[in-house]
Design an enzyme around this catalytic site. Structure first.
Site, PDB file in Angstrom:
ATOM      1  N   SER A   1      64.747  88.238   6.607  1.00  0.00           N
ATOM      2  CA  SER A   1      63.961  87.109   6.077  1.00  0.00           C
ATOM      3  C   SER A   1      62.493  87.481   6.161  1.00  0.00           C
ATOM      4  O   SER A   1      61.777  87.067   7.070  1.00  0.00           O
ATOM      5  CB  SER A   1      64.262  85.843   6.873  1.00  0.00           C
ATOM      6  OG  SER A   1      64.204  86.103   8.269  1.00  0.00           O
TER       7      SER A   1
ATOM      8  N   HIS B   1      55.629  49.734  18.388  1.00  0.00           N
ATOM      9  CA  HIS B   1      55.989  50.211  19.727  1.00  0.00           C
ATOM     10  C   HIS B   1      57.447  49.859  20.028  1.00  0.00           C
ATOM     11  O   HIS B   1      57.848  48.731  19.736  1.00  0.00           O
ATOM     12  CB  HIS B   1      55.098  49.556  20.781  1.00  0.00           C
ATOM     13  CG  HIS B   1      55.486  49.964  22.178  1.00  0.00           C
ATOM     14  ND1 HIS B   1      55.168  51.198  22.699  1.00  0.00           N
ATOM     15  CD2 HIS B   1      56.204  49.312  23.141  1.00  0.00           C
ATOM     16  CE1 HIS B   1      55.651  51.288  23.930  1.00  0.00           C
ATOM     17  NE2 HIS B   1      56.290  50.156  24.217  1.00  0.00           N
TER      18      HIS B   1
ATOM     19  N   MET C   1      55.433  78.841  -1.273  1.00  0.00           N
ATOM     20  CA  MET C   1      56.772  78.729  -1.871  1.00  0.00           C
ATOM     21  C   MET C   1      57.484  77.559  -1.219  1.00  0.00           C
ATOM     22  O   MET C   1      58.282  77.729  -0.292  1.00  0.00           O
ATOM     23  CB  MET C   1      57.524  80.038  -1.679  1.00  0.00           C
ATOM     24  CG  MET C   1      56.979  81.153  -2.550  1.00  0.00           C
ATOM     25  SD  MET C   1      57.957  82.646  -2.371  1.00  0.00           S
ATOM     26  CE  MET C   1      57.413  83.606  -3.776  1.00  0.00           C
TER      27      MET C   1
HETATM   28  P1  FAD Z   1      64.067  77.775  -7.545  1.00  0.00           P
HETATM   29  O1  FAD Z   1      64.492  76.671  -6.673  1.00  0.00           O
HETATM   30  O2  FAD Z   1      64.272  79.169  -7.081  1.00  0.00           O
HETATM   31  O3  FAD Z   1      64.843  77.550  -8.922  1.00  0.00           O
HETATM   32  C1  FAD Z   1      64.752  78.445  -9.976  1.00  0.00           C
HETATM   33  C2  FAD Z   1      65.984  78.301 -10.832  1.00  0.00           C
HETATM   34  O4  FAD Z   1      65.792  79.039 -12.029  1.00  0.00           O
HETATM   35  C3  FAD Z   1      67.250  78.852 -10.189  1.00  0.00           C
HETATM   36  O5  FAD Z   1      68.317  77.969 -10.391  1.00  0.00           O
HETATM   37  C4  FAD Z   1      67.497  80.162 -10.935  1.00  0.00           C
HETATM   38  O6  FAD Z   1      68.853  80.527 -10.987  1.00  0.00           O
HETATM   39  C5  FAD Z   1      66.984  79.785 -12.306  1.00  0.00           C
HETATM   40  N1  FAD Z   1      66.598  80.922 -13.155  1.00  0.00           N
HETATM   41  C6  FAD Z   1      65.883  82.024 -12.838  1.00  0.00           C
HETATM   42  N2  FAD Z   1      65.691  82.798 -13.926  1.00  0.00           N
HETATM   43  C7  FAD Z   1      66.291  82.153 -14.962  1.00  0.00           C
HETATM   44  C8  FAD Z   1      66.419  82.428 -16.332  1.00  0.00           C
HETATM   45  N3  FAD Z   1      65.862  83.507 -16.898  1.00  0.00           N
HETATM   46  N4  FAD Z   1      67.129  81.549 -17.088  1.00  0.00           N
HETATM   47  C9  FAD Z   1      67.701  80.445 -16.545  1.00  0.00           C
HETATM   48  N5  FAD Z   1      67.589  80.129 -15.248  1.00  0.00           N
HETATM   49  C10 FAD Z   1      66.884  80.976 -14.473  1.00  0.00           C
HETATM   50  N6  FAD Z   1      61.104  74.543   0.731  1.00  0.00           N
HETATM   51  C11 FAD Z   1      60.752  73.337   1.224  1.00  0.00           C
HETATM   52  O7  FAD Z   1      59.816  72.724   0.721  1.00  0.00           O
HETATM   53  N7  FAD Z   1      61.440  72.778   2.268  1.00  0.00           N
HETATM   54  C12 FAD Z   1      62.473  73.412   2.865  1.00  0.00           C
HETATM   55  O8  FAD Z   1      63.059  72.877   3.796  1.00  0.00           O
HETATM   56  C13 FAD Z   1      62.851  74.676   2.381  1.00  0.00           C
HETATM   57  N8  FAD Z   1      63.872  75.342   2.934  1.00  0.00           N
HETATM   58  C14 FAD Z   1      64.233  76.554   2.437  1.00  0.00           C
HETATM   59  C15 FAD Z   1      65.267  77.242   3.058  1.00  0.00           C
HETATM   60  C16 FAD Z   1      65.643  78.483   2.594  1.00  0.00           C
HETATM   61  C17 FAD Z   1      66.772  79.208   3.262  1.00  0.00           C
HETATM   62  C18 FAD Z   1      64.980  79.044   1.451  1.00  0.00           C
HETATM   63  C19 FAD Z   1      65.399  80.367   0.902  1.00  0.00           C
HETATM   64  C20 FAD Z   1      63.949  78.371   0.838  1.00  0.00           C
HETATM   65  C21 FAD Z   1      63.554  77.128   1.328  1.00  0.00           C
HETATM   66  N9  FAD Z   1      62.498  76.422   0.760  1.00  0.00           N
HETATM   67  C22 FAD Z   1      62.126  75.215   1.277  1.00  0.00           C
HETATM   68  C23 FAD Z   1      61.770  76.950  -0.402  1.00  0.00           C
HETATM   69  C24 FAD Z   1      62.281  76.295  -1.690  1.00  0.00           C
HETATM   70  O9  FAD Z   1      63.664  76.520  -1.814  1.00  0.00           O
HETATM   71  C25 FAD Z   1      61.526  76.837  -2.898  1.00  0.00           C
HETATM   72  O10 FAD Z   1      60.137  76.739  -2.701  1.00  0.00           O
HETATM   73  C26 FAD Z   1      61.912  76.074  -4.148  1.00  0.00           C
HETATM   74  O11 FAD Z   1      63.296  76.155  -4.390  1.00  0.00           O
HETATM   75  C27 FAD Z   1      61.151  76.592  -5.370  1.00  0.00           C
HETATM   76  O12 FAD Z   1      61.530  75.860  -6.481  1.00  0.00           O
HETATM   77  P2  FAD Z   1      61.464  76.492  -7.947  1.00  0.00           P
HETATM   78  O13 FAD Z   1      61.871  75.409  -8.873  1.00  0.00           O
HETATM   79  O14 FAD Z   1      60.156  77.136  -8.165  1.00  0.00           O
HETATM   80  O15 FAD Z   1      62.525  77.667  -7.952  1.00  0.00           O
HETATM   81  P1  NAI Z   2      57.992  83.974   5.612  1.00  0.00           P
HETATM   82  O1  NAI Z   2      56.868  84.476   4.811  1.00  0.00           O
HETATM   83  O2  NAI Z   2      57.968  82.593   6.130  1.00  0.00           O
HETATM   84  O3  NAI Z   2      58.191  84.916   6.884  1.00  0.00           O
HETATM   85  C1  NAI Z   2      58.418  86.285   6.770  1.00  0.00           C
HETATM   86  C2  NAI Z   2      58.094  86.940   8.106  1.00  0.00           C
HETATM   87  O4  NAI Z   2      58.560  88.263   8.063  1.00  0.00           O
HETATM   88  C3  NAI Z   2      56.595  86.998   8.375  1.00  0.00           C
HETATM   89  O5  NAI Z   2      56.333  86.514   9.666  1.00  0.00           O
HETATM   90  C4  NAI Z   2      56.265  88.469   8.211  1.00  0.00           C
HETATM   91  O6  NAI Z   2      55.205  88.891   9.040  1.00  0.00           O
HETATM   92  C5  NAI Z   2      57.585  89.119   8.614  1.00  0.00           C
HETATM   93  N1  NAI Z   2      57.791  90.435   8.038  1.00  0.00           N
HETATM   94  C6  NAI Z   2      57.550  90.844   6.768  1.00  0.00           C
HETATM   95  N2  NAI Z   2      57.930  92.128   6.613  1.00  0.00           N
HETATM   96  C7  NAI Z   2      58.440  92.540   7.810  1.00  0.00           C
HETATM   97  C8  NAI Z   2      59.003  93.750   8.273  1.00  0.00           C
HETATM   98  N3  NAI Z   2      59.137  94.810   7.468  1.00  0.00           N
HETATM   99  N4  NAI Z   2      59.407  93.812   9.550  1.00  0.00           N
HETATM  100  C9  NAI Z   2      59.300  92.742  10.386  1.00  0.00           C
HETATM  101  N5  NAI Z   2      58.764  91.574  10.005  1.00  0.00           N
HETATM  102  C10 NAI Z   2      58.348  91.455   8.719  1.00  0.00           C
HETATM  103  O7  NAI Z   2      59.291  84.262   4.731  1.00  0.00           O
HETATM  104  P2  NAI Z   2      60.791  83.777   4.869  1.00  0.00           P
HETATM  105  O8  NAI Z   2      61.085  83.315   6.246  1.00  0.00           O
HETATM  106  O9  NAI Z   2      61.592  84.851   4.252  1.00  0.00           O
HETATM  107  O10 NAI Z   2      60.827  82.513   3.927  1.00  0.00           O
HETATM  108  C11 NAI Z   2      60.383  82.621   2.583  1.00  0.00           C
HETATM  109  C12 NAI Z   2      59.715  81.387   2.149  1.00  0.00           C
HETATM  110  O11 NAI Z   2      60.683  80.375   1.905  1.00  0.00           O
HETATM  111  C13 NAI Z   2      58.779  80.763   3.176  1.00  0.00           C
HETATM  112  O12 NAI Z   2      57.517  81.377   3.199  1.00  0.00           O
HETATM  113  C14 NAI Z   2      58.698  79.370   2.680  1.00  0.00           C
HETATM  114  O13 NAI Z   2      57.769  79.321   1.635  1.00  0.00           O
HETATM  115  C15 NAI Z   2      60.091  79.124   2.149  1.00  0.00           C
HETATM  116  N6  NAI Z   2      60.864  78.389   3.154  1.00  0.00           N
HETATM  117  C16 NAI Z   2      60.446  77.139   3.502  1.00  0.00           C
HETATM  118  C17 NAI Z   2      61.116  76.418   4.453  1.00  0.00           C
HETATM  119  C18 NAI Z   2      60.591  75.096   4.853  1.00  0.00           C
HETATM  120  O14 NAI Z   2      59.723  74.580   4.166  1.00  0.00           O
HETATM  121  N7  NAI Z   2      61.076  74.493   5.930  1.00  0.00           N
HETATM  122  C19 NAI Z   2      62.331  76.927   5.088  1.00  0.00           C
HETATM  123  C20 NAI Z   2      62.656  78.270   4.676  1.00  0.00           C
HETATM  124  C21 NAI Z   2      61.957  78.933   3.726  1.00  0.00           C
END
Ligand code: FAD
Ligand code: NAI
Length: 472
Positions: A276, A451, A325
């Site tokens: 990640s 409260h 993101m």
């Molecule tokens: P996406 O959600 O990635 O949607 C893009 C869509 O476009 C997908 O369905 C994809 O298949 C489709 N697509 C791509 N290319 C094409 C194409 N050419 N034609 C048709 N379809 C296509 N953010 C939060 O705010 N809160 C959280 O708690 C949170 N938790 C997360 C947990 C994890 C494990 C991860 C990985 C991310 C998390 N995020 C969270 C981040 C969040 O998921 C993203 O910021 C968000 O989904 C971005 O929305 P988007 O619409 O830009 O793209």
């Molecule tokens: P992240 O950017 O949050 O964290 C990546 C971490 O990996 C950083 O601390 C970085 O220094 C470290 N890293 C990068 N390269 C490395 C390497 N080669 N070796 C060791 N450490 C390394 O990215 P993450 O956790 O993958 O999540 C991606 C994004 O998804 C987040 O930045 C966030 O925008 C979104 N997300 C949001 C959530 C939420 O809002 N609760 C939950 C999960 C994801």
């Protein structure tokens, strides 16, 4: 003959599906294309967030928190639990049901708002301003305006592809079939901490290897220190300042060679490894060259502050463009773009996008950190209030953490609010509202809060800015 639309949205994640709904609400003939497939090959709109991100991770965080409470904390309440058991398959099944409810909800919303949905990959074919052509399957759609919302995908370590069995992205991390004895994570960012927490609570021995020497560098330092202390106490092993070397997979598991902050060579043997280390924008399949869309050096679509791309009539929102993101950031951009297309004045305040990390304790913040204010030379006042002094937190049995306010030294305007502790994800909304109205710390301090509630800590932290706390 190709179908004509006012707006074609490519991608139905939070950025795309919300943009499509808002455009349709504003009277524009709207199509939304998304390629995500469910287990039977059918459509699964909602993007990363719904399918392998926000929603399933929160479902598993909830389940694992229930389990940990039953195993470790029910006894404090005088509740005995004999024969506690864990059915991982059922837990994952429940998570899948929650995902499906959200997929179905979006399909329903498309119908309700008269958005035409196409299941497949959307690729630019060509066209001219006001008549862009996008292919999906055998059909070519024409749109006066196109919104690209194709999101992002997990970044792999060079030479270590995800096999989703031993080396997992967020996708595999959300469907591990049995609790691994030993789990390794590379990257102590948001996913590393959330997924690490899930599997640690369920019984895995979890080690997180982070490249940077500081823990959660973007978080207010005081809050990050408090969070780190709590995670270490829970048993999460976090190694900072590491260099990851060779990674070998075998039938048994994964072996990771790494060097610690002192430069000493180490090896981590784990059953599964979650990588990640951030995410990369999705443009594969989109064929951006056909219309001359410019990308930056990270592969993100270049846009201005209003999400206009370099090509007239083509916009981009969410993870595929600059900025955090986050699902709610993508949604705000989606709404603003739909409103701009309809001739309105959509607006996103990038300084007021909240962040939440859904660990326990939760971490949430909005606005500037103390280190950012120091670096900018801004004169500020700080006030903190610990949950230890909050009656509701004591009743909950969760007194870790604090609320912290940062306010301008002269005007008292709130510049940042940082929370580590119970329900930080909900408490932060008050700070967002206050800051959107440019409130002072005094404004919050003068508002009556119920409260006993955790939100009294917010009021008390606002009072603490002028050293006037009542309960601490
Ligand atoms: P996406 O959600 O990635 O949607 C893009 C869509 O476009 C997908 O369905 C994809 O298949 C489709 N697509 C791509 N290319 C094409 C194409 N050419 N034609 C048709 N379809 C296509 N953010 C939060 O705010 N809160 C959280 O708690 C949170 N938790 C997360 C947990 C994890 C494990 C991860 C990985 C991310 C998390 N995020 C969270 C981040 C969040 O998921 C993203 O910021 C968000 O989904 C971005 O929305 P988007 O619409 O830009 O793209
Ligand atoms: P992240 O950017 O949050 O964290 C990546 C971490 O990996 C950083 O601390 C970085 O220094 C470290 N890293 C990068 N390269 C490395 C390497 N080669 N070796 C060791 N450490 C390394 O990215 P993450 O956790 O993958 O999540 C991606 C994004 O998804 C987040 O930045 C966030 O925008 C979104 N997300 C949001 C959530 C939420 O809002 N609760 C939950 C999960 C994801």
């Amino acid at each position: 003959m190709s179908q004509q639309f006012d707006v074609i949205v490519i991608g139905a994640g939070p950025g795309g599906y919300i943009a499509a709904i808002r455009a349709a609400q504003l009277g524009l003939k709207t199509a939304c294309i998304d390629e995500w497939k469910n287990a039977t090959g059918g459509p699964a709109p909602g993007g990363t967030c719904t399918n392998v991100g926000c929603i399933p991770s929160k479902a598993l965080l909830q389940s694992s928190e229930h389990y940990e409470h039953a195993a470790k904390h029910f006894g404090d309440h005088g509740i005995g639990v004999k024969g506690l058991s864990l059915d991982v398959a059922k837990m994952i099944g429940r998570k899948d049901d929650v995902v499906k409810q959200n997929n179905d909800g979006i399909l329903y919303l498309f119908k309700k708002n008269k958005v035409t949905f196409f299941h497949g990959t959307g690729s630019f074919v060509g066209g001219t301003a006001d008549a862009w052509q996008v292919q999906v399957g055998e059909q070519v759609l024409t749109g006066k305006q196109v919104v690209v919302a194709t999101g992002s995908s997990a970044r792999a370590l060079p030479g270590v592809p995800f096999d989703e069995d031993k080396v997992l992205s967020n996708d595999g991390a959300l469907r591990i079939g049995a609790v691994p004895k030993k789990l390794g994570l590379i990257g102590a960012g948001v996913i590393g901490l959330e997924m690490g927490s899930v599997w640690r609570r369920l019984g895995a021995e979890v080690t997180v290897l982070e490249g940077l020497p500081t823990f959660l560098g973007a978080v207010d330092e005081q809050i990050a220190r408090e969070a780190q202390k709590a995670f270490v106490k829970q048993g999460l092993k976090i190694e900072l300042g590491v260099k990851v070397g060779e990674i070998k997979t075998s039938r048994k598991g994964v072996s990771v060679a790494w060097t610690n902050a002192k430069g000493e060579a180490q090896t981590l043997e784990v059953d599964k490894l979650i990588v990640s280390i951030g995410r990369v924008p999705n443009t594969a399949g989109l064929n951006p060259e056909a219309v001359g869309l410019k990308l930056d050096e990270r592969g993100a679509i270049l846009v201005d502050a209003d999400c206009r791309s370099s090509v007239p009539g083509i916009w981009a929102v969410g993870d595929v463009v600059r900025g955090p993101m986050l699902a709610h950031k993508a949604e705000e951009e989606g709404v603003a773009v739909a409103e701009r297309i309809a001739g309105q004045h959509g607006h996103v305040d990038f300084n007021l996008i909240p962040w939440v990390i859904y660990t326990s304790p939760e971490i949430a913040w909005v606005g500037q950190t103390e280190q950012q204010l120091k670096a900018a030379g801004r004169a500020y006042k700080a006030g903190t209030f610990p949950f230890l002094a909050n009656g509701r937190a004591r009743a909950l049995g969760d007194t870790t953490g604090m609320v912290k306010f940062l306010a301008d030294a002269k005007t008292d305007e709130i510049l940042g609010v940082h929370i580590v502790g119970p329900m930080a994800s909900e408490l932060i909304a008050e700070a967002c509202v206050a800051m959107a109205f440019r409130a002072s710390a005094e404004d919050i301090a003068r508002i009556c809060h119920a409260h006993p509630s955790l939100s009294e800590s917010t009021k008390e932290a606002a009072l603490a800015v002028d050293k006037r706390t009542l309960n601490f």
